[in-house]
Design an enzyme around this catalytic site. Sequence first.
Site, mmCIF file in Angstrom:
data_model
loop_
_atom_site.group_PDB
_atom_site.id
_atom_site.type_symbol
_atom_site.label_atom_id
_atom_site.label_comp_id
_atom_site.label_asym_id
_atom_site.label_seq_id
_atom_site.Cartn_x
_atom_site.Cartn_y
_atom_site.Cartn_z
ATOM 1 N N ASP A 59 -4.744 0.277 -3.366
ATOM 2 C CA ASP A 59 -3.319 -0.001 -3.596
ATOM 3 C C ASP A 59 -2.949 -1.476 -3.463
ATOM 4 O O ASP A 59 -1.812 -1.804 -3.105
ATOM 5 C CB ASP A 59 -2.463 0.857 -2.657
ATOM 6 C CG ASP A 59 -2.265 2.263 -3.220
ATOM 7 O OD1 ASP A 59 -2.321 2.423 -4.454
ATOM 8 O OD2 ASP A 59 -2.057 3.199 -2.431
ATOM 9 N N ASP A 73 -2.577 7.537 -9.378
ATOM 10 C CA ASP A 73 -1.681 6.477 -8.905
ATOM 11 C C ASP A 73 -2.247 5.087 -9.198
ATOM 12 O O ASP A 73 -1.509 4.118 -9.367
ATOM 13 C CB ASP A 73 -1.458 6.561 -7.383
ATOM 14 C CG ASP A 73 -1.514 7.960 -6.811
ATOM 15 O OD1 ASP A 73 -2.076 8.845 -7.467
ATOM 16 O OD2 ASP A 73 -1.011 8.162 -5.706
#
Length: 378
Positions: free
Chosen positions: A99, A160
Site C-alpha cells: 500500500d 486493491d
Amino acid sequence: MVTVKINEKEWLDGVYEKICAKMLPTAERNRHKIPYTADNGVFDDQVKTNPCWWTNGFWGGILWQMYHATNNELYREMAEEVEDILDLCLMDHKGMDHDSGFRWLPTSVVNYRLTGNEKSYNRARLAADNMAGRYNPAGQFIRAWNDWGEGQRTGWAIIDCMMNLPLLYWAYDQIKDPRYLRIATDHANTAMKYFIRPDGSAKHIVEFNPETGEYVCSHGGQGYAHGSSWTRGQAWALYGFTLSYIHTKNPEYLACAKRIANYFCVNTPDSNLVPVDFRQPADCALEDSTAAAIAACGLLEIAKCVEGREQNIYHDAAVSLLYTLDTTRCDWDVNRDSIVQKCTAAFHDEKHEFPIIYGDYYFIEAIWKLTGHEIFIW
Ligand code: GLY
C-alpha cells in the site's frame, strides 16, 4: 441505481461551501494527528498507535486537496507534518507493504508536484522502490501484505493494489526506467486475467504459487463470501483500471474499467446507497459509503476518457452517488470531525458503518473533480 435530476452547479456550489466550512475547524482541532476513524465526532490518532497503518496517507491527501482549493497555509503545514510521521514507516521494513501508493502518492508525490520539495521526492522514490521489490516475476504480480500469525501469504495478490500502481507510473515518469512501467503493467495484466470475472465483477484475493506463478485459488477476503463481490474491491478495480488506462493509454484497461463500472452501476440499488457486498444476503442492510465515493471518482475519470452519450452516463452515475452521500450520509456539523458516515472496513468485522478517513478523502476528491479544485494525485 437511479439517476438524480438536480441543478448540478447549484448543488456543487453548496457542497463546496460545506466542505470548506467543515474542514477548517476540523483541521484546527486535529493538528499533529493522523486520523483513521472518528468516535462520537472526534477523530482518533494513528501517530503513536499505528504509524504504518495503510490509510495514513489519506489525511495528508485531504489536507493537500484543501490547500490546493483554498491556499490556506495551515493545510500545507499540516500535510508536511504527515510526511515526517510517515518516515517512521518508511524506515520500518516490517511496516512496509503493497500500500505504498495509498501512503506516499497523497503525501510526498503531491508535495513534490506542488512545491518541488526534494525531501518529498526522495521519500516517494524510496517508497516506489520498496513496492517494486514486492514484484513476483514468476506470477507477474505485486505481493500483497506480509506474513502474519501462521499465515504464509507469499503468493497472495489483492485487487486493491490496482490503486497503488500509479506510484510506479510516477517513478517511471521521473526517470524513464522501464522496470517501473513493466512491473505496474504486468500486475495490471495479471489482475485483468485472474481477478475480473466475465460479468465485470472483481475477486478480492487471488493466491498464486509463489515459486511457479501458477494460479492456486481465490479467497473471499473482506467481502461476504468466496465468489461474492465486495463493493470496495469493485470500486478499487473500477478506479484502478481507469488509472492504468490514463497512465498507459492501453485501451484494454479502459474496456476493463467500463465493464466493472457497468457491473457496479447495475448492481447498486435504487437508493443509490452501496452495500458492503453486492452479493450479501437480501435481509442484510449493511452499507459501505467508501465504495460509493471511490467508485464516483473512477466514474468521473472514465467520463473524461469516453465520448458522446457515454460521457453523460458515467458522469451522471457519479453525481447520483455523490448527491446521495451528501444528502443522506454526510455529517455537516462543523463541530464534529469526519464527513462521510456509514463506512465499513470488512463484512465479517464486528464493527460496521462508522466513519473512515478514506471515505472523506474520496468524497472530497470526487467533488473537487466536479468543481475544478482537484490536484490529481494518482
Ligand atoms: N485496502 C484495504 C481496504 O480497502 O480495506
